[in-house]
Motif scaffolding. Structure first.
Motif, PDB file in Angstrom:
ATOM      1  N   LEU A  86     -37.300 -56.132  -8.353  1.00 30.97           N
ATOM      2  CA  LEU A  86     -36.986 -57.248  -9.162  1.00 30.97           C
ATOM      3  C   LEU A  86     -36.979 -58.645  -8.565  1.00 30.97           C
ATOM      4  CD1 LEU A  86     -36.672 -58.205 -12.267  1.00 30.97           C
ATOM      5  CD2 LEU A  86     -34.446 -57.642 -11.851  1.00 30.97           C
ATOM      6  N   GLU A  87     -36.172 -58.745  -7.326  1.00 29.14           N
ATOM      7  CA  GLU A  87     -35.880 -59.853  -6.858  1.00 29.14           C
ATOM      8  C   GLU A  87     -36.948 -60.403  -6.227  1.00 29.14           C
ATOM      9  OE1 GLU A  87     -31.243 -60.872  -5.410  1.00 29.14           O
ATOM     10  OE2 GLU A  87     -32.509 -59.542  -4.028  1.00 29.14           O
ATOM     11  N   SER A  88     -37.866 -59.666  -5.380  1.00 29.25           N
ATOM     12  CA  SER A  88     -39.008 -60.010  -4.705  1.00 29.25           C
ATOM     13  C   SER A  88     -39.853 -60.606  -5.873  1.00 29.25           C
ATOM     14  CB  SER A  88     -39.650 -58.794  -4.083  1.00 29.25           C
ATOM     15  OG  SER A  88     -38.873 -58.489  -2.901  1.00 29.25           O
ATOM     16  N   ARG A  89     -40.079 -59.928  -7.118  1.00 25.24           N
ATOM     17  CA  ARG A  89     -41.031 -60.091  -8.194  1.00 25.24           C
ATOM     18  C   ARG A  89     -40.617 -61.640  -8.652  1.00 25.24           C
ATOM     19  NH1 ARG A  89     -40.365 -56.689 -13.277  1.00 25.24           N
ATOM     20  NH2 ARG A  89     -39.557 -55.158 -11.666  1.00 25.24           N
ATOM     21  N   ILE A  90     -39.397 -61.822  -8.867  1.00 24.54           N
ATOM     22  CA  ILE A  90     -38.967 -62.995  -9.272  1.00 24.54           C
ATOM     23  C   ILE A  90     -39.286 -64.337  -8.310  1.00 24.54           C
ATOM     24  CG2 ILE A  90     -36.725 -64.497  -9.787  1.00 24.54           C
ATOM     25  CD1 ILE A  90     -35.801 -62.065 -11.036  1.00 24.54           C
ATOM     26  N   LEU A  91     -39.114 -64.012  -6.955  1.00 19.61           N
ATOM     27  CA  LEU A  91     -39.027 -65.054  -6.046  1.00 19.61           C
ATOM     28  C   LEU A  91     -40.537 -65.206  -5.911  1.00 19.61           C
ATOM     29  CD1 LEU A  91     -36.471 -63.818  -3.496  1.00 19.61           C
ATOM     30  CD2 LEU A  91     -36.270 -65.915  -4.613  1.00 19.61           C
ATOM     31  N   VAL A  92     -41.582 -64.463  -5.825  1.00 20.77           N
ATOM     32  CA  VAL A  92     -42.804 -64.623  -5.580  1.00 20.77           C
ATOM     33  C   VAL A  92     -43.515 -65.215  -6.651  1.00 20.77           C
ATOM     34  CG1 VAL A  92     -45.033 -63.472  -5.084  1.00 20.77           C
ATOM     35  CG2 VAL A  92     -42.988 -62.816  -3.586  1.00 20.77           C
ATOM     36  N   SER A  93     -43.023 -64.939  -7.906  1.00 19.58           N
ATOM     37  CA  SER A  93     -43.478 -65.321  -9.151  1.00 19.58           C
ATOM     38  C   SER A  93     -43.216 -66.692  -9.278  1.00 19.58           C
ATOM     39  CB  SER A  93     -42.902 -64.372 -10.368  1.00 19.58           C
ATOM     40  OG  SER A  93     -43.467 -63.184 -10.306  1.00 19.58           O
ATOM     41  N   LEU A  94     -41.965 -67.115  -9.148  1.00 25.18           N
ATOM     42  CA  LEU A  94     -41.522 -68.412  -9.327  1.00 25.18           C
ATOM     43  C   LEU A  94     -42.164 -69.281  -8.246  1.00 25.18           C
ATOM     44  CD1 LEU A  94     -39.877 -70.412 -10.811  1.00 25.18           C
ATOM     45  CD2 LEU A  94     -37.889 -69.671  -9.225  1.00 25.18           C
ATOM     46  N   PHE A  95     -42.404 -68.835  -7.145  1.00 25.13           N
ATOM     47  CA  PHE A  95     -43.338 -69.532  -6.098  1.00 25.13           C
ATOM     48  C   PHE A  95     -44.516 -69.895  -6.360  1.00 25.13           C
ATOM     49  CE2 PHE A  95     -45.582 -69.412  -1.894  1.00 25.13           C
ATOM     50  CZ  PHE A  95     -44.861 -70.627  -1.244  1.00 25.13           C
ATOM     51  N   VAL A  96     -45.284 -68.863  -7.165  1.00 24.01           N
ATOM     52  CA  VAL A  96     -46.546 -69.043  -7.478  1.00 24.01           C
ATOM     53  C   VAL A  96     -46.623 -69.951  -8.547  1.00 24.01           C
ATOM     54  CG1 VAL A  96     -48.852 -68.099  -8.669  1.00 24.01           C
ATOM     55  CG2 VAL A  96     -47.512 -66.954  -6.755  1.00 24.01           C
ATOM     56  N   PHE A  97     -45.762 -69.874  -9.566  1.00 19.95           N
ATOM     57  CA  PHE A  97     -45.414 -70.688 -10.819  1.00 19.95           C
ATOM     58  C   PHE A  97     -45.398 -72.176 -10.440  1.00 19.95           C
ATOM     59  CE2 PHE A  97     -42.889 -72.719 -14.205  1.00 19.95           C
ATOM     60  CZ  PHE A  97     -43.539 -72.856 -14.919  1.00 19.95           C
ATOM     61  N   ILE A  98     -44.466 -72.518  -9.578  1.00 13.77           N
ATOM     62  CA  ILE A  98     -44.221 -73.855  -9.222  1.00 13.77           C
ATOM     63  C   ILE A  98     -45.763 -74.652  -8.783  1.00 13.77           C
ATOM     64  CG2 ILE A  98     -41.728 -73.712  -9.041  1.00 13.77           C
ATOM     65  CD1 ILE A  98     -42.245 -73.953  -5.943  1.00 13.77           C
ATOM     66  N   HIS A  99     -46.455 -73.782  -7.839  1.00 10.89           N
ATOM     67  CA  HIS A  99     -47.858 -74.064  -7.363  1.00 10.89           C
ATOM     68  C   HIS A  99     -48.664 -74.391  -8.582  1.00 10.89           C
ATOM     69  CE1 HIS A  99     -46.243 -72.733  -3.456  1.00 10.89           C
ATOM     70  NE2 HIS A  99     -47.652 -73.210  -2.800  1.00 10.89           N
ATOM     71  N   SER A 100     -48.823 -73.601  -9.437  1.00 11.66           N
ATOM     72  CA  SER A 100     -49.741 -73.554 -10.614  1.00 11.66           C
ATOM     73  C   SER A 100     -49.287 -74.892 -11.414  1.00 11.66           C
ATOM     74  CB  SER A 100     -49.482 -72.573 -11.273  1.00 11.66           C
ATOM     75  OG  SER A 100     -49.969 -71.249 -10.648  1.00 11.66           O
ATOM     76  N   LEU A 101     -48.022 -74.946 -11.745  1.00 10.46           N
ATOM     77  CA  LEU A 101     -47.289 -75.998 -12.470  1.00 10.46           C
ATOM     78  C   LEU A 101     -47.783 -77.377 -11.984  1.00 10.46           C
ATOM     79  CD1 LEU A 101     -45.764 -76.820 -15.140  1.00 10.46           C
ATOM     80  CD2 LEU A 101     -43.585 -76.996 -13.643  1.00 10.46           C
ATOM     81  N   PHE A 102     -47.618 -77.548 -10.689  1.00  6.55           N
ATOM     82  CA  PHE A 102     -47.909 -78.700  -9.927  1.00  6.55           C
ATOM     83  C   PHE A 102     -49.454 -79.155  -9.921  1.00  6.55           C
ATOM     84  CE2 PHE A 102     -49.651 -81.093  -6.137  1.00  6.55           C
ATOM     85  CZ  PHE A 102     -49.012 -82.154  -6.043  1.00  6.55           C
ATOM     86  N   MET A 103     -50.364 -78.027 -10.052  1.00  7.50           N
ATOM     87  CA  MET A 103     -51.717 -78.298 -10.119  1.00  7.50           C
ATOM     88  C   MET A 103     -52.168 -78.568 -11.600  1.00  7.50           C
ATOM     89  SD  MET A 103     -53.424 -75.994  -7.238  1.00  7.50           S
ATOM     90  CE  MET A 103     -52.382 -74.464  -7.400  1.00  7.50           C
ATOM     91  N   LEU A 104     -51.440 -77.985 -12.394  1.00  9.29           N
ATOM     92  CA  LEU A 104     -51.679 -78.209 -13.866  1.00  9.29           C
ATOM     93  C   LEU A 104     -51.292 -79.785 -14.042  1.00  9.29           C
ATOM     94  CD1 LEU A 104     -52.565 -77.418 -16.733  1.00  9.29           C
ATOM     95  CD2 LEU A 104     -50.013 -76.616 -16.954  1.00  9.29           C
ATOM     96  N   ASN A 105     -50.120 -80.318 -13.714  1.00  9.63           N
ATOM     97  CA  ASN A 105     -49.769 -81.530 -13.923  1.00  9.63           C
ATOM     98  C   ASN A 105     -50.641 -82.298 -13.074  1.00  9.63           C
ATOM     99  OD1 ASN A 105     -46.456 -83.237 -12.960  1.00  9.63           O
ATOM    100  ND2 ASN A 105     -48.213 -83.662 -14.217  1.00  9.63           N
TER     101      ASN A 105
END
Length: 501
Positions: free
Chosen positions: A159-178
């Motif tokens: 769970l912890e690894s899942r959340i950390l990696v998912s959030l890491f990918v999410f902020i990259h994706s959010l930046f590129m969407l922005n």
């Protein structure tokens, strides 16, 4: 009858005198006369006497926003017709601040200044446009969001690894969407996307550090570890007050004011400060992550888990390096070109790589790395299952240990595959994945092991006879292979073995 005519003349004279006094009063009073009205300005505008229309329009500017939008548009068109691009653009700015309607810039009466630097500067930054970079970044952002959903739905990952990696990918994706929204100027169409990824500027390094720490220590993170997220919390609170809670129109005004000074509308007014602080954060946490990776390598340099962590770290360091160069270019006054896009391409590479791993081998996110190649596995589409792979490995080991296939001088991959009753491709995969070496290296290893045993335990045996016995055709090839494996020639090994005995 004459009396009636006389009375009528007096009455008309009195009315005329009254109108004359009222006109003079209007000239001296606060109200504008008809000659100073918008109608009179429009008259001059319609007959192309723009120099006379402009001062009349200016006199009619008031506190009424609705009235001013019409006047400011007319003033912008008048100045454009007089070939005054800077003055026209200033009025366009003032108009857009009240009523944001960028299609006004498509008015054909701007044709005389359309190619001017001033007009292009504003039109390129407010009119929606589609180009390669925004489309590419949008595509990567969509992929990233899909990867986040895949990761969060995979319960095989801790769970912890899942959340950390998912959030890491999410902020990259959010930046590129922005970024995609900014570069296409749709940020004006959707003003609440303004700076929507800036809150995570200080989150890249801490997330990667916490993930590495979680994988390397094999334990849950504690409350102290989450203090690394404090800078992000403070930045988010600041942006909430300064930007995020503002109305859409207020955000448009912020962006238009940036354009007035020749800046990119989608950037923060504190861009340089954020870039400097983010650069420092990335550098510090890059060092932290390097220390963790170094400790893991020192403990077990052959650990396959370190390959996954190493790949992520190398891509991140490439991003950090290019971002530092981008930061320097920002400070020097440049905010476009190769220095602008290179760090973003590194972010895209990170998203694609993590997405690749998420589909091919999700176990890596919990530190269970099962394939060898650093960035991509050669055999990802072979269809070889884990159970079949293990079965073939055992049979291969038996064939070499009991039947000593390596003694066959003309042994090749096809021959071994035939013995295993599988394909050449699968045979190569088994040797690569389970023994971490190529086919010829695997054969030579077995040959040299038997040669060492023969030289050590058999008396009065010539070296060339040993070479032939284990499968070599000539002494030169045998000597070369033997020295590569043992750092000694067969003669040196034989002499040392006799001395030891």
């Amino acid at each position: 009858m004459k009396r009636i005519v006389f009375i009528m003349v007096l009455l008309h004279a009195f009315i005329a005198w009254g109108h004359s006094g009222s006109y003079k009063k209007n000239l001296s009073g606060p109200n504008l006369s008809f000659q100073d009205s918008i109608e009179w300005a429009d008259y001059y505008y319609n007959i192309h006497r723009y120099k006379k229309a402009i001062p009349l329009y200016k006199k009619n500017l008031s506190d009424s926003a609705i009235k001013n939008t019409r006047i400011l548009k007319k003033l912008a068109l008048c100045e454009a017709s007089l070939n005054n691009p800077q003055e026209s653009v200033d009025y366009i700015h003032d108009y857009l601040l009240i009523e944001f309607n960028p299609s006004f810039l498509l008015n054909e009466d701007f044709s005389s200044i359309r190619n001017s630097k001033e007009f292009q500067l504003i039109s390129e930054k407010v009119l929606p446009k589609i180009s390669l970079w925004p489309v590419f970044y949008f595509f990567i952002a969509v992929i990233g969001i899909y990867i986040v959903m895949v990761l969060m739905g995979n319960r095989k990952i801790g769970l912890e690894s899942r959340i950390l990696v998912s959030l890491f990918v999410f902020i990259h994706s959010l930046f590129m969407l922005n970024l995609s929204v900014n570069l296409s100027n749709y940020v004006f169409e959707f003003p609440h996307t303004y700076l929507m990824s800036t809150w995570s500027s200080f989150l890249y390094g801490p997330l990667l550090f916490l993930y590495f720490k979680r994988i390397s220590h094999r334990r849950r993170l504690n409350h102290i570890d989450y203090l690394h997220l404090l800078p992000t919390l403070l930045l988010t609170l600041f942006l909430l007050e300064e930007v995020y809670l503002k109305t859409g129109q207020s955000k448009i005004i912020l962006m238009l004011n940036r354009i007035r000074y020749g800046l990119l509308p989608g950037d923060s007014e504190k861009l340089i400060l954020i870039v400097v602080l983010k650069t420092i954060s990335l550098a510090i946490y890059g060092l932290f992550v390097f220390k963790i990776l170094k400790t893991i390598n020192r403990a077990n340099s052959n650990s396959k888990t370190t390959r996954w962590l190493g790949n992520i770290y190398y891509i991140h360091i490439a991003y950090v390096s290019t971002y530092i160069i981008y930061g320097i270019s920002i400070i020097l006054g440049s905010n476009s070109g190769v220095f602008y896009h290179t760090p973003i391409l590194m972010m895209a590479a990170m998203v694609v790589y993590i997405g690749y791993a998420a589909n091919v081998q999700p176990g890596v996110f919990s530190g269970q790395y099962e394939y060898i190649n650093k960035l991509f596995t050669k055999y990802s589409k072979s269809g070889l299952t884990a159970s079949l792979s293990e079965e073939l490995r055992s049979e291969l080991a038996r064939l070499f240990a009991e039947e000593k296939l390596y003694r066959k001088s003309d042994i090749n991959l096809d021959f071994v595959a035939l013995k295993l009753n599988t394909s050449r491709h699968n045979t190569s995969q088994i040797i690569n994945e389970h023994f971490n070496m190529g086919f010829h290296e695997y054969v030579n290893k077995h040959r040299i092991e038997e040669a060492k045993e023969l030289l050590a335990n058999t008396e009065n045996l010539n070296i060339i006879d040993v070479a032939y016995e284990v499968g070599y055709n000539n002494k030169v090839t045998f000597n070369k292979a033997f020295k590569k494996e043992t750092q000694l020639t067969p003669s040196q090994f034989l002499n040392e073995n006799k001395f030891d005995n």
